[in-house]
Write a protein that holds these residues in place. Sequence first.
Motif, short mmCIF file in Angstrom:
data_model
loop_
_atom_site.label_atom_id
_atom_site.label_comp_id
_atom_site.label_asym_id
_atom_site.label_seq_id
_atom_site.Cartn_x
_atom_site.Cartn_y
_atom_site.Cartn_z
N UNK A 176 0.84 -1.21 0.00
CA UNK A 176 0.00 0.00 0.00
C UNK A 176 0.88 1.26 0.00
N UNK A 177 1.73 1.43 -1.02
CA UNK A 177 2.67 2.57 -1.01
C UNK A 177 1.99 3.94 -1.03
N UNK A 178 0.84 4.04 -1.70
CA UNK A 178 0.15 5.34 -1.75
C UNK A 178 -0.37 5.73 -0.37
N UNK A 179 -0.88 4.76 0.36
CA UNK A 179 -1.39 5.02 1.71
C UNK A 179 -0.23 5.39 2.64
N UNK A 180 0.88 4.67 2.52
CA UNK A 180 2.06 4.98 3.33
C UNK A 180 2.57 6.39 3.02
N UNK A 181 2.58 6.76 1.76
CA UNK A 181 3.02 8.10 1.36
C UNK A 181 2.07 9.16 1.88
N UNK A 182 0.78 8.87 1.83
CA UNK A 182 -0.23 9.82 2.31
C UNK A 182 -0.02 10.18 3.78
N UNK A 183 0.45 9.20 4.55
CA UNK A 183 0.68 9.44 5.98
C UNK A 183 2.17 9.68 6.30
N UNK A 184 2.98 9.89 5.26
CA UNK A 184 4.41 10.16 5.44
C UNK A 184 5.10 9.11 6.31
N UNK A 185 4.83 7.84 6.02
CA UNK A 185 5.47 6.75 6.76
C UNK A 185 6.88 6.58 6.21
N UNK A 186 7.89 6.85 7.05
CA UNK A 186 9.27 6.71 6.60
C UNK A 186 9.98 5.55 7.28
N UNK A 187 9.42 5.04 8.36
CA UNK A 187 9.99 3.91 9.06
C UNK A 187 8.90 3.02 9.58
N UNK A 188 9.20 1.73 9.68
CA UNK A 188 8.22 0.79 10.20
C UNK A 188 8.83 0.02 11.37
N UNK A 189 8.03 -0.38 12.35
CA UNK A 189 6.60 -0.12 12.43
C UNK A 189 6.31 1.32 12.84
N UNK A 190 5.27 1.88 12.26
CA UNK A 190 4.72 3.16 12.71
C UNK A 190 3.28 2.91 13.10
N UNK A 191 2.93 3.34 14.30
CA UNK A 191 1.57 3.17 14.81
C UNK A 191 0.88 4.52 14.79
N UNK A 192 -0.37 4.53 14.34
CA UNK A 192 -1.17 5.75 14.33
C UNK A 192 -2.53 5.45 14.93
N UNK A 193 -3.01 6.37 15.75
CA UNK A 193 -4.33 6.24 16.37
C UNK A 193 -5.26 7.25 15.74
N UNK A 194 -6.38 6.75 15.19
CA UNK A 194 -7.38 7.59 14.55
C UNK A 194 -8.70 7.47 15.28
N UNK A 195 -9.48 8.54 15.22
CA UNK A 195 -10.88 8.48 15.63
C UNK A 195 -11.61 9.56 14.84
N UNK A 196 -12.69 9.18 14.19
CA UNK A 196 -13.49 10.08 13.35
C UNK A 196 -12.61 10.81 12.33
N UNK A 197 -11.65 10.08 11.76
CA UNK A 197 -10.80 10.63 10.71
C UNK A 197 -9.65 11.49 11.18
N UNK A 198 -9.58 11.75 12.48
CA UNK A 198 -8.51 12.60 13.01
C UNK A 198 -7.36 11.74 13.55
N UNK A 199 -6.13 12.18 13.28
CA UNK A 199 -4.97 11.52 13.85
C UNK A 199 -4.81 12.02 15.28
N UNK A 200 -4.93 11.11 16.23
CA UNK A 200 -4.85 11.48 17.64
C UNK A 200 -3.44 11.29 18.21
N UNK A 201 -2.68 10.37 17.59
CA UNK A 201 -1.36 10.03 18.11
C UNK A 201 -0.62 9.24 17.05
N UNK A 202 0.72 9.33 17.09
CA UNK A 202 1.55 8.61 16.12
C UNK A 202 2.94 8.41 16.72
N UNK A 203 3.50 7.22 16.49
CA UNK A 203 4.87 6.94 16.96
C UNK A 203 5.43 5.75 16.20
N UNK A 204 6.71 5.79 15.96
CA UNK A 204 7.38 4.66 15.32
C UNK A 204 8.09 3.82 16.36
#
Length: 106
Positions: free
Chosen positions: A59-87
Amino acid sequence: MATTAKETYGDIINGTKPVLVDFSAEWCGPCKMMAPVLKELHNMAGDAIRIIKIDVDKNPQLAARHNISGVPTLMLFQQGKILWRQSGVIPAQQLMNIIRQHAVLA
């Protein structure tokens, strides 16, 4: 015969239930370490949250959309909003605390 529409990534992250997204890759050692952590988190949280895994190579387009540069990267969403993110690898109890701190649980 009725067909059911497949739920999309957008449908999932825009829902009212908190969603933890694990951006990972099959070749990533630390990503493999997250599998039992996420299972433990699911056991702790039950149906209060959703946990989904996204393979950045598939899913490279999805990874690019969220600027994922390293894995694992965890993101917390609710109602479309990014609440938290950390690699990196994060213990289940710490993830549960982060979810309680940032999201509204039903």
